[in-house]
Design an enzyme around this catalytic site. Structure first.
Site, PDB file in Angstrom:
ATOM      1  N   HIS A 191      -7.657  -5.621  -0.295  1.00 17.60           N
ATOM      2  CA  HIS A 191      -6.429  -4.871  -0.034  1.00 17.60           C
ATOM      3  C   HIS A 191      -5.738  -5.423   1.214  1.00 17.60           C
ATOM      4  O   HIS A 191      -6.360  -5.617   2.261  1.00 17.60           O
ATOM      5  CB  HIS A 191      -6.787  -3.397   0.165  1.00 17.60           C
ATOM      6  CG  HIS A 191      -5.620  -2.480   0.246  1.00 17.60           C
ATOM      7  ND1 HIS A 191      -4.793  -2.236  -0.811  1.00 17.60           N
ATOM      8  CD2 HIS A 191      -5.134  -1.730   1.272  1.00 17.60           C
ATOM      9  CE1 HIS A 191      -3.857  -1.378  -0.465  1.00 17.60           C
ATOM     10  NE2 HIS A 191      -4.034  -1.060   0.801  1.00 17.60           N
ATOM     11  N   GLU A 251      -9.332  -5.121  -4.422  1.00 20.65           N
ATOM     12  CA  GLU A 251      -8.688  -4.050  -3.652  1.00 20.65           C
ATOM     13  C   GLU A 251      -9.709  -3.166  -2.931  1.00 20.65           C
ATOM     14  O   GLU A 251      -9.537  -2.802  -1.776  1.00 20.65           O
ATOM     15  CB  GLU A 251      -7.825  -3.180  -4.573  1.00 20.65           C
ATOM     16  CG  GLU A 251      -6.598  -3.852  -5.132  1.00 20.65           C
ATOM     17  CD  GLU A 251      -5.441  -3.934  -4.154  1.00 20.65           C
ATOM     18  OE1 GLU A 251      -5.600  -3.533  -3.000  1.00 20.65           O
ATOM     19  OE2 GLU A 251      -4.363  -4.424  -4.566  1.00 20.65           O
ATOM     20  N   SER A 266       0.842  -1.198   0.000  1.00 16.65           N
ATOM     21  CA  SER A 266       0.000   0.000   0.000  1.00 16.65           C
ATOM     22  C   SER A 266       0.880   1.252   0.000  1.00 16.65           C
ATOM     23  O   SER A 266       1.686   1.430  -0.906  1.00 16.65           O
ATOM     24  CB  SER A 266      -0.967  -0.037   1.183  1.00 16.65           C
ATOM     25  OG  SER A 266      -2.003   0.906   1.023  1.00 16.65           O
TER      26      SER A 266
END
Length: 512
Positions: free
Chosen positions: A410, A317, A193
């Site tokens: 995610h 995600e 990330s």
């Protein structure tokens, strides 16, 4: 447990052995950025005498307490005195220097800590016979707001402090990692990330060139950056939120309690996200000094570090943000607003590629791809022209994660990468089935990551991303390779004219 002492360039430190590994925690890699060093580039550590205890964690970077969570009702204390790193190494002696993996945690450049148990490396390190380094760096207002335009000759402020911290940590690795059995000539940086964006930023930062030799970016929001003008505008909003004026900015910024600064900046951040969904203003700045150009531009023109790269995303995600972190454009209305200020003509063309596949929750998938998959493919297209590039997509999920409407969301790939075998987290996500599949996927990811760290390439079953085949490795049960994955979507996004900075609806100008 047995204690282990190592001599570094700054002094001796004492770690602790636990089973097959030895941990050294909260080793300072730069001087505490306090007092006159607040908003300044990291400075060298003052050497110490005697043996410094490195058996317990110190402080996380300044952030909301919930960001530094370590377990149920357990939080790491925070402080400006946070520029430390951790080392995990195999306990058994090495016959030759070991590959080094340097991990950069995520958290939107707002939160997170290297002390999280998942990042300890207790599974990954002994399996791969590698040395793992994890770092803290300045976050939020203290690390990712550029107040340089408000500094003075007597009290200057510098830009890109979080990025400078990461470089200082990598310099520490070059000076010291051999003492822990690591090879300073075989360093792989990897992050997830915001940490993955940091990887792309380090690729584009000349001062970082030569400090690492391979890179892995997991779910990188690759075009998270600001130009100097926008950065100064955003800094002014933070100063306003602090209740200060430009005339008294220096005293306000240097004298305020760090949590007062954090709360003020978060008020401005909250207003920004509400008006501009998907825009995170606390990001690196194209300052023309440390970071001369955007990472995507540097990668495209070949001025970025030409090192082997693994980069990829997760299939779902956007699901985490739609379910728990309501800050992304994952609704039809928010996506309409995003396209209205970036590329109105592209909206129907791109949305159609999701609708024609009868994509469930198409807006969630589209919003996640906008933030993560779109810039990742741009990196693959460019970096593959200059250095070996390997693209992946993480598709594996379990019944529990599907029922939670998360899927392969995610950060989900972090669990198999670091490994959670026989831990409560593994039992939780596989309670309704999928444990064997999870372990097979974990074995595959670790095998590829470790081979890449050792030799600069994953295992032979994973081909390079090269034009025109554009092969992507899918981590699922079973794994597979797909040529030109989601071609229609890729082509639609590649003709998209918008960019990250366009998302910002600036008060008094720009945006909607």
């Amino acid at each position: 447990m047995s204690v282990t002492t190592v001599s570094t360039a700054d002094g001796d430190i004492r770690g602790v052995r636990s089973g097959p590994v030895v941990y050294w925690r909260s080793i300072p890699y730069a001087a505490p950025p306090v007092g006159d060093l607040r908003f300044r580039a990291p400075r060298p550590v003052t050497p110490w005498t005697g043996v410094r205890d490195a058996t317990t964690f110190g402080y996380a970077s300044i952030q909301n307490r919930s960001g530094a969570v370590l377990g149920y009702r357990k939080y790491q204390p925070t402080s400006e005195d946070c520029l430390t790193l951790n080392v995990t190494a195999p306990a058994r002696p090495a016959s030759s220097p070991r590959p080094v993996l340097v991990f950069i945690h995520g958290g939107g450049y707002l939160m997170g800590t290297s002390a999280m148990g998942l990042y300890s490396g207790k599974h990954l390190v002994p399996r791969g016979d590698v040395v793992l380094v994890s770092m803290n760096y300045r976050l939020g207002v203290l690390g990712y707001v550029d107040f340089s335009s408000f500094g003075t000759t007597d009290r200057p402020f510098e830009s890109n402090l979080g990025l400078r911290d990461q470089i200082a940590a990598l310099e520490w690795v070059q000076r010291n990692i051999a003492a822990f059995g690591g090879d300073p000539n075989n360093v792989t940086i990897f992050g997830e990330s915001a940490g993955a964006h940091a990887v792309t930023a380090l690729l584009a930062t000349p001062a970082a060139h030569g400090l690492f030799h391979r890179a892995i970016a997991e779910s990188a929001p690759g075009d998270w950056e600001m130009n100097r003008e926008d950065a100064a505008h955003w800094a002014r909003e933070c100063i306003d939120a602090l209740g200060a004026t430009p005339a008294d900015a220096v005293s306000a910024l240097t004298e305020a309690d760090p949590h007062e600064l954090r709360r003020a900046a978060f008020r401005a951040f909250r207003d920004c996200v509400l008006s501009s969904p998907g825009f995170f203003p606390m990001v690196p700045v194209i300052d023309g000094e440390l970071l001369p150009k955007s990472p995507l531009d540097a990668i495209a023109d070949g001025t970025a570090s030409r090192v082997p790269l693994i980069i990829g995303t997760n299939r779902d995600e956007g699901a985490l943000f739609a379910r728990y972190l309501d800050v992304m454009p994952t609704t039809v209305e928010r996506l309409r607003r995003v396209f209205a200020v970036t590329d109105p003509e592209a909206h129907q063309r791109i949305a159609a590629t999701y609708e024609r596949h009868a994509e469930p929750r198409a807006s969630v998938r589209l919003g996640g791809d906008l933030m993560f998959w779109r810039p990742t493919i741009a990196v693959c297209e460019s970096h593959s022209q200059h250095a070996p590039t390997y693209n992946y997509r993480f598709d594996f999920t379990t019944t529990v994660l599907r029922r939670m409407r998360l899927g392969a969301t995610h950060a989900a790939e972090m669990l198999p990468v670091f490994g959670i075998k026989n831990e409560p987290m593994e039992f939780g996500i596989t309670a309704a089935g999928g444990r064997r599949g999870f372990r097979q996927v974990s074995n595959a990811m670790q095998s590829h990551w470790l081979n890449f760290a050792r030799y600069g390439r994953p295992l032979p079953s994973w081909p390079k991303y090269e034009l025109p085949q554009r092969k992507t490795f899918i981590f699922d049960n079973p794994t597979r390779v797909v040529s030109d994955l989601e071609r229609d979507r890729r082509e639609a996004w590649q003709s998209y004219k918008g960019n990250y900075a366009d998302l910002w609806s600036r008060p008094g100008g720009g945006g909607e």
